[in-house]
Design a protein around this motif. Sequence first.
Motif, PDB file in Angstrom:
ATOM      1  N   PRO A 169       1.189   7.433  -1.322  1.00 56.08           N
ATOM      2  CA  PRO A 169       0.415   8.055  -2.407  1.00 56.08           C
ATOM      3  C   PRO A 169      -0.889   8.688  -1.929  1.00 56.08           C
ATOM      4  O   PRO A 169      -1.406   9.596  -2.565  1.00 56.08           O
ATOM      5  CB  PRO A 169       0.115   6.884  -3.341  1.00 56.08           C
ATOM      6  CG  PRO A 169       1.048   5.809  -2.985  1.00 56.08           C
ATOM      7  CD  PRO A 169       1.542   6.049  -1.612  1.00 56.08           C
ATOM      8  N   HIS A 170      -1.438   8.188  -0.812  1.00 54.94           N
ATOM      9  CA  HIS A 170      -2.740   8.709  -0.408  1.00 54.94           C
ATOM     10  C   HIS A 170      -2.687   9.580   0.839  1.00 54.94           C
ATOM     11  O   HIS A 170      -3.691  10.067   1.304  1.00 54.94           O
ATOM     12  CB  HIS A 170      -3.729   7.557  -0.212  1.00 54.94           C
ATOM     13  CG  HIS A 170      -3.165   6.431   0.583  1.00 54.94           C
ATOM     14  ND1 HIS A 170      -2.658   5.306  -0.001  1.00 54.94           N
ATOM     15  CD2 HIS A 170      -3.007   6.289   1.910  1.00 54.94           C
ATOM     16  CE1 HIS A 170      -2.209   4.496   0.952  1.00 54.94           C
ATOM     17  NE2 HIS A 170      -2.410   5.070   2.108  1.00 54.94           N
TER      18      HIS A 170
ATOM     19  N   ALA B 132       0.805  -1.212   0.000  1.00 58.38           N
ATOM     20  CA  ALA B 132       0.000   0.000   0.000  1.00 58.38           C
ATOM     21  C   ALA B 132       0.840   1.265   0.000  1.00 58.38           C
ATOM     22  O   ALA B 132       0.430   2.273  -0.552  1.00 58.38           O
ATOM     23  CB  ALA B 132      -0.929  -0.005   1.206  1.00 58.38           C
TER      24      ALA B 132
ATOM     25  N   PRO C 212      -1.023  13.000   1.996  1.00 60.49           N
ATOM     26  CA  PRO C 212      -0.167  14.075   1.502  1.00 60.49           C
ATOM     27  C   PRO C 212       0.852  14.547   2.525  1.00 60.49           C
ATOM     28  O   PRO C 212       1.867  15.103   2.159  1.00 60.49           O
ATOM     29  CB  PRO C 212      -1.162  15.192   1.182  1.00 60.49           C
ATOM     30  CG  PRO C 212      -2.370  14.892   2.005  1.00 60.49           C
ATOM     31  CD  PRO C 212      -2.416  13.410   2.143  1.00 60.49           C
TER      32      PRO C 212
END
Lengths: 218, 285
Positions: free
Chosen positions: B72-73, B42, B75
Amino acid sequence: MNPRFFSGMVLLMTVWLVGFASTAMAGDDPLSTIRNPIDKVITILNDPQYRAPGQESRQRDAIWDTMIPLFDFMEISQRTVAQHWNTFSKTEKSDFSDIFSRFLGNIYIDKIQGEYHDEKVQYLGQNFHEDIYAEVKTLILRQATQIPVNYRMLKNNAGQWRIYDIVIEGVSLVKNYRSQFASLLQKNKPTGLIRILHEKVAHHETELVNPQPEKQKK
Amino acid sequence: MRCHPVKSVLWIFFCWGLALTCFSCAASRPPAPSGPSSSPGADAPVSSDPGAESSDWYDPFDDAAPSDAVSPHTPIADPLSGFNRAMFVFNDKLYFWVLKPVAIGYRTVMPTPVRKGIKNVITNFMMPIRLVNCLIQGKGAAAKAEVGRFLVNTTYGIGGLFNPAQNYPALNPPDEEDFGQTLGHYGMGNGFYIVWPFMGPSTVRDTLGAIGDWAANPLTIIRLSNADAGFLSESETAWIVRGVDTVNSASFRIGDYEALKEAAIDPYEAVRDAYIQHRNSRIAR
């Protein structure tokens, strides 16, 4: 001759000429691809025929029909779901794209319609990348502020430019939803996310229907 | 020993900011060189993923700004998310129960030209903050534009009430610089996300930046030099200016926060991501 009539005629001619020129030019240019519909939406927003009571939903439909064809919602969906996209089945992909486009359309068209205060749009230019990507830069001119809005576009197989992201004051909508969806998809299956969006849309649409009769009573 | 209450609060604020930076530097260093963290699937960074999937959301216009992305998810790191979510709710209520009704009333009473004038005067008055940051970042053209605009608007614009400089591109710097951006310009990362009561979203870096902005604020300088404005003490003047600025700016932006919130699935995450993206884009300018 009445000078007002004369200036009216000139205006009519100009509008007709510009309209003619834009249909003739329509095609390759990303800037004109979005400029014509945006200008049309501003005309719809200023159009007195929609100010009459009960015309709100007609105005809404007119804005919807003008704006929606500009977006590539499959592309937008894929980009917001990002690394989870491959866990979606084919039907889930199209279900998600359908409900997400309705969600975005409802919210943004509602805002444009409800919060329009004579803003003007200034077109600053366009940048290209590899012939299939383009970014059109615009400024929304408000009473005391200017809001930079960039439209990122991709050329589809039919050669039409379609929006895949909107960047407002440096904030990419796709990236903003991506971070929200990613954390939702850690806890939910794709169907769960689609259900959440359905609930949001249903909630928004009931809110939209309920206050309207009160406004019309006036 | 007598100590001004506002000064002591700011002193605590400053110490806390320093402590946070030390903590964030200590906290953010170790994971960086060790590469992908414990959950490999993930959390793998997007950029290092050579697979076909990453090209699905390739965006040539996405500037590779110095990113604090944890994954990636996510920030930005958010170790205080419990506190931050509570403060988010507090600020949200503060907006809907206090600031918004006050700003709407103010907008009804004050004609738009007056509100614009007030906005112009305050923007003009705060020029030193922006100028100092242009200079530290070596942005000569922007610094010249700041000084030029200040001179034109203070004279022809009658003390900054009007903005005649806006018609001259050379007198309009591309951005409003502040210390948070200056620190970012010199490579300092965000640290982690903090939501302050009253002041809203920030990061460790931008909190430190706010202290720098406070120091460069002309009101602070007036206060330190004890120049009393007649019947008002210098600190009263500062608080009044701050209050007027808050309500006046809000009167132009009613509906923006509502729009962002309504368009969000999780408003807290949406605001956090929007704040980080917005700041990164301004540092890149």
